[in-house]
Design a protein around this motif. Sequence first.
Motif, PDB file in Angstrom:
ATOM      1  N   LEU A 105      12.221 105.960  50.776  1.00  0.00           N
ATOM      2  CA  LEU A 105      12.452 105.590  49.372  1.00  0.00           C
ATOM      3  C   LEU A 105      13.216 106.685  48.648  1.00  0.00           C
ATOM      4  O   LEU A 105      14.166 106.425  47.904  1.00  0.00           O
ATOM      5  N   TYR A 106      12.824 107.931  48.838  1.00  0.00           N
ATOM      6  CA  TYR A 106      13.511 109.033  48.143  1.00  0.00           C
ATOM      7  C   TYR A 106      14.945 109.172  48.615  1.00  0.00           C
ATOM      8  O   TYR A 106      15.855 109.488  47.853  1.00  0.00           O
ATOM      9  N   TYR A 120      10.556 100.582  41.868  1.00  0.00           N
ATOM     10  CA  TYR A 120      11.924 100.712  42.402  1.00  0.00           C
ATOM     11  C   TYR A 120      12.649  99.389  42.267  1.00  0.00           C
ATOM     12  O   TYR A 120      12.058  98.323  42.423  1.00  0.00           O
ATOM     13  N   LEU A 148      -4.431 101.681  45.409  1.00  0.00           N
ATOM     14  CA  LEU A 148      -4.175 100.265  45.655  1.00  0.00           C
ATOM     15  C   LEU A 148      -4.696  99.861  47.026  1.00  0.00           C
ATOM     16  O   LEU A 148      -5.242  98.761  47.207  1.00  0.00           O
ATOM     17  N   TRP A 181       9.381 104.370  35.678  1.00  0.00           N
ATOM     18  CA  TRP A 181       7.933 104.365  35.539  1.00  0.00           C
ATOM     19  C   TRP A 181       7.505 103.172  34.700  1.00  0.00           C
ATOM     20  O   TRP A 181       8.035 102.881  33.659  1.00  0.00           O
ATOM     21  N   ALA A 194       2.757 103.523  37.410  1.00  0.00           N
ATOM     22  CA  ALA A 194       3.347 103.426  38.751  1.00  0.00           C
ATOM     23  C   ALA A 194       4.859 103.532  38.668  1.00  0.00           C
ATOM     24  O   ALA A 194       5.465 103.178  37.660  1.00  0.00           O
ATOM     25  N   LYS A 195       5.444 103.985  39.769  1.00  0.00           N
ATOM     26  CA  LYS A 195       6.910 104.128  39.815  1.00  0.00           C
ATOM     27  C   LYS A 195       7.469 102.872  40.472  1.00  0.00           C
ATOM     28  O   LYS A 195       7.196 102.591  41.637  1.00  0.00           O
ATOM     29  N   LEU A 216      -1.483 106.730  43.556  1.00  0.00           N
ATOM     30  CA  LEU A 216      -1.566 105.321  43.213  1.00  0.00           C
ATOM     31  C   LEU A 216      -1.593 104.452  44.454  1.00  0.00           C
ATOM     32  O   LEU A 216      -2.354 103.489  44.550  1.00  0.00           O
ATOM     33  N   HIS A 217      -0.735 104.803  45.412  1.00  0.00           N
ATOM     34  CA  HIS A 217      -0.665 104.043  46.654  1.00  0.00           C
ATOM     35  C   HIS A 217      -2.034 103.990  47.305  1.00  0.00           C
ATOM     36  O   HIS A 217      -2.507 102.938  47.754  1.00  0.00           O
ATOM     37  N   HIS A 241       6.582  98.726  43.303  1.00  0.00           N
ATOM     38  CA  HIS A 241       6.257 100.117  43.618  1.00  0.00           C
ATOM     39  C   HIS A 241       6.050 100.249  45.132  1.00  0.00           C
ATOM     40  O   HIS A 241       6.035  99.256  45.886  1.00  0.00           O
ATOM     41  N   GLY A 242       5.854 101.499  45.572  1.00  0.00           N
ATOM     42  CA  GLY A 242       5.829 101.801  47.006  1.00  0.00           C
ATOM     43  C   GLY A 242       4.818 100.967  47.778  1.00  0.00           C
ATOM     44  O   GLY A 242       5.128 100.372  48.819  1.00  0.00           O
ATOM     45  N   PHE A 243       3.607 100.885  47.233  1.00  0.00           N
ATOM     46  CA  PHE A 243       2.561 100.139  47.938  1.00  0.00           C
ATOM     47  C   PHE A 243       2.977  98.677  48.094  1.00  0.00           C
ATOM     48  O   PHE A 243       2.831  98.071  49.162  1.00  0.00           O
ATOM     49  N   GLU A 282      16.939 106.477  47.052  1.00  0.00           N
ATOM     50  CA  GLU A 282      17.162 106.769  45.641  1.00  0.00           C
ATOM     51  C   GLU A 282      18.256 107.817  45.504  1.00  0.00           C
ATOM     52  O   GLU A 282      19.130 107.715  44.648  1.00  0.00           O
TER      53      GLU A 282
END
Lengths: 866, 110
Positions: free
Chosen positions: B54-55, B79, A30, B67, B76-77, A26-27, B27-29, B58
């Motif tokens: 991130l992990y 956070y 994007l 999610w 997407a995940k 996904l990253h 999400h991460g991005f 967490e």
Amino acid sequence: MKLLRRFRSLFRKETLDAEMAEEMRLHVELQVELNRKTGMSPGEARYAALRQFGNVAVIQEQARAQRFSASAEMLGRDLVFAVRQWRKKPGSTLIMLVTLVLGIGANTAIYSLVQGVVLRPLPIKDQAQVVQIGETNRARNVDFFSVSVLNFFDWRERSRSFEALAGVVIRGATLTGSSHPEQLAVNYVSQGYFALLGGPLLHGRDFRAGEDRPGASRVVILSEGFWRGRFGAKPDAIGQTLTLQGKPHTIVGVAPRDPGLAGRGELFVPLGADLKSEERDNHEIDVYGRLRAGVTREQAETELNAVALQLAREHPVSNEGWGVRLVPLADAIVAPAVRLALFTLLGAVSLLLLNTCANLSSLQLARAVSRDRELTIRAALGGSKSRIARQLLTENLLLSLLGGVAGMGLARWLVAGWHASSFATALPRGDEVGIDGGVMAFTLVISVLVGTLTGFAPVWRANRLDLRAALNQGSRAATGGRHRVLRGLVLAQIALSFVLLAAAAVLLRSFQKLTQVDLGFAPQGVLTLKLAPGEGGKRFFTQLTARVGELPGVQSVGVGSGVPLESFNTSIDIQPAGAAEWPAGKALQSEWRIVREDYFETLGVPLRRGRHFTPADAAPAPKSIVINETAARLLWGEQDPLGRFLHIGGTEGTPSLVIGVVGDLRSRHPGRPPAPAIYFSGYRDLWGNMTLVVKTSLAPASLLPQIRREVQAINPQLPLYSVKTMEEAVAESLGEARLLATLLGAFAALALVLAALGVAGVTGFLVAERTREIGIRLALGAQKTQVLGLIVLENLRVLGAGIVVGLLAFALTTHYLATQLYELAPWDGLSLTAAAVVLLLVGVTAALLPARQAAKVDPMVALRAE
Amino acid sequence: MTQNKADLLQGTLDLLILKSLQNEPMHGFGIAVRIGQMSRDMLTVEQGSLYPALYRLEDQGWIKAEWGVSENNRKAKFYSLTATGRKQLATEEQSWARLSTAINLVLGQT
């Protein structure tokens, strides 16, 4: 919460991986969109995005490592890998496992011994405050003796240093009422004994104040052992009656097991001391005291000595010269000498453990070298050094933990053997030895230690690997100069084994000497047993000895107040009467016994001069005495002692006439030279209990039923007790020496096995490495025997060096060893030579096996091998 | 991989991630973009450091993941900060303030 999540993550590896891949995809998507917005074409956008993201695989790997489950995963992988390695080389793995089991098992067993006897605290609260009090008399060379009952009661009233004082007297008493009468050892205890020492009673109640008065109702408390054995551990034993000494006693309580104290008796009865009729110079009570808070042992001792001085002034005849000494309870139960011996054993077995570590290290190192290629490839592929080290350590720890578990099993078996043998009773608290929590913790600790230590060698080696050199293993330089560490480890093993072997050899020789010592009497075929006939004892024994003498197989019968090697001793002062050369006031401390009938002949003690006692020596004949050679020599030198007179127990009263001299015998311990001894006539005076000695040509124990019949024919209610053969008594007296020699012998044997395994393993490895060189030599015309000789010679060098180092190490132990030896110096040439020879033989044999393997190599195969 | 953007230490990256999640889940991005925005493009987070960080966060329990659906209708995940995470953010902000003051003091000496 954290723990829960971590735990759950262990099981969801695949899901988590999939999620992670999804997330990163996904990253990238994007990023692509973002790039497109800035005007790039789809292809460019994607390319730029991927480039910017970086190496997905590596990132994923790093990300994975962050998860807790990663460590668990790594561990799991290490373990599986370890097991696979083992299956590849089952032989050497088995050897290592066996080595571990032996080493750890032996250590655990000895530690449980030390734990049970020395380290485990007694079930007495605040035991540092509890002491045993004994009476001393410097003039008579008495160092620590039982206390006089009257003194004990006076101390209770006058001393201020103690919170509580209690004592116990052990006497025999007859128990009747069951199928046959028995003689039991009974503890007569003073008020407060259980509160001070025994701990809370298991059932029932303590003695009440006043129950020790002569007219009070008779009560008895059972010991735990008695209660379990006779009453099946049922609580309804309370309230029942036992008939002791012909009088009924009500059972009021059950006492817990004694921590190896004076409570050798099976029953407890209040000490009803009749203060008027007690004699002050009869020392028979063991006294214990709890110090008052804030009072030290030294202070209490000083204070009590002052009280003793007071008493000596009030009762000069009995108390003159008697002082006191306080000994901490722990020392009273386990003598410091025993403690020292046990710790030394622990030291010896630790040497064994070190040996095990050296052995394993060398085997691991040998294996590690053959894994050089594998490890370097790993490193080249990106495996970090710490990762490799972790894997090696894991492997070692797993092996040593497995060894530890199996070792505990071995230890359990050994401890069971201990309890079954006679050793358990030879040591105080010996029956309390067992595998408890402390011992298990110890096993765990040393397993981990061994695993870590042995892991060091291959890890250290792995760290020093030079990548390129290792990969170019094609050429094997045929020098023996490499593997210095390996040879060093073997040398260490040889040295350690030598120390143990030498110590064992010396102890065994000393023990052998002890068994061959001239005891002064002949124990073979002699049966002893005790009887307490009470009133009319003289008539009883006259009848009994006559009857027993008629039994078939009986060669002679005698009666005495004790036999040699018994645990109690009786002594008295003697001095010659009217001897001008004898310094005034000086007395000789002498052992004594009462004898009658053929006591000396039965025991095989020769008569040197004069005659034995006869019934005519009873009163009103003048007092006569028989002395031994040592007494004769010390009293009158070379002059004939017959016809001379001896003052016994002071210069008042009529002296006794010396009518006979008998040979010396060792009465306390086979290792102690005979002391002066005198013998009273049993026709004149008897003790309450006497020992019957019977010499027979048959097996002594087989006579017992017949003797019992004869006893009961005269007195049906009279029990026999303390039945023992003299041979058993001799064996028992050697118990501690035997224990030490046996244990050290076992360690030495173990060490020998370990050394053999080590030498075989390392030689095998070294030979395998030199296959090429050996092939060359054979191809160039060397004989097989020459190759063998070469290998054996190299081994001999290491063995020799090891023995030399071992000798130096042995020198460190001689100081302690000397204390345990009987008429032998630690530097005993015979023992040391024997140890060295055995070690050399074993070492050479262990090297020969793989060497022979090498000599069978086909030169062509060897040359072609890499 | 541009050279004139500063390298970020692991601890400070944690702080930045926590800060960027202070107001809303992402999400991460999104987090990477946000950090770049908040620093006016002076800081870029490498993906190689972002996801492991991130992990790790967490795992520590300072952020939690769920999610959801992203802006472009993809799974997407997301956070978000947990309660402990908020506390940790406050603590780390204070430490950072103290540290930078100290360093400035030292640098201010001649």
